[in-house]
Design an enzyme around this catalytic site. Structure first.
Site, PDB file in Angstrom:
ATOM      1  CG  ASN A  16       6.511  -8.952 -12.269  1.00  0.00           C
ATOM      2  OD1 ASN A  16       5.425  -9.514 -12.306  1.00  0.00           O
ATOM      3  ND2 ASN A  16       6.730  -7.792 -12.875  1.00  0.00           N
ATOM      4  CG  HIS A 111       7.968  -4.052 -22.387  1.00  0.00           C
ATOM      5  ND1 HIS A 111       8.975  -3.219 -21.948  1.00  0.00           N
ATOM      6  CD2 HIS A 111       7.148  -3.297 -23.163  1.00  0.00           C
ATOM      7  CE1 HIS A 111       8.771  -2.004 -22.454  1.00  0.00           C
ATOM      8  NE2 HIS A 111       7.678  -2.031 -23.190  1.00  0.00           N
TER       9      HIS A 111
END
Length: 204
Positions: A16, A111
């Site tokens: 990410n 998340h």
């Protein structure tokens, strides 16, 4: 106008982080990734940052007397750089008010579930154990709890009948790589408004 400055906190491989850095470099996010903060100096994300020419603060928590002590050092670096947004992208530690309070509303986390379902570790494993048909990804503000902050954006991922934890997480991660840069772009453009626990996005 000065550039919108971002710091990323990560503990693992940093996929990410890589997507965010590439989006900023390519102009898809109107911001600069100024710093990587990592609590595991040997993590692959540190190599990624070095290859991208991004400064890194990599530390060993055991070298500090408390969590608050190393977070104060992190905070000092963030303030010194004039960081506008902290992105937790696979940072595997709960953080304390030392960071949460000065950066509340400027501190987000990604998340791998549709919160409030399946907070904490092994979210894909939790989803399979629960037998749900849909899970997904959430980007939310951090309030110091375990994945409890106000939700900014979500994307759904179908759970297939033959999924394993690895196959499901791979599809979740593919959605993370889309949702996180897009959400950070909206924040950098000033299109995300947080009032109490309600988040409004002005995407026009």
């Amino acid at each position: 106008m000065s550039a919108f400055k971002i710091a990323v906190m990560a503990s693992g491989s940093g996929s990410n982080f890589q997507k965010l850095a590439e989006a900023a470099r390519d102009g898809r996010i109107p911001a600069a990734i100024e710093l990587l903060v990592c609590d595991k100096p040997s993590a692959k994300v540190v190599e990624r940052a070095e290859s991208l020419g991004i400064d890194t603060f990599a530390f060993n928590p055991k070298d500090y007397p408390s969590r608050e002590a190393y977070e104060q050092e992190i905070l000092n670096k963030l303030l010194e750089l004039g960081i506008d947004l902290i992105v937790m992208a696979g940072y595997m530690r709960l953080i304390t008010p030392v960071l949460v309070e000065p950066y509340y509303g400027k501190l987000i986390n990604i998340h791998p579930s549709l919160l409030p379902s399946f907070p904490g570790l092994h979210a894909a494993r939790q989803a399979l154990a629960a037998g749900v048909k849909v899970t997904g990804v959430t980007v939310h503000y951090v309030d110091g709890g375990m994945d409890t902050g106000p939700i900014i954006a979500q994307r759904a991922v179908e759970v297939l009948g033959d999924d394993t934890e690895d196959t499901l997480y791979a599809r979740i991660q593919a959605e993370e790589h889309v949702l996180l840069p897009d959400t950070v772009r909206l924040i950098a453009e000033g299109k995300v408004l947080l009032e109490d626990r309600k988040v409004t996005i002005h995407n026009s």
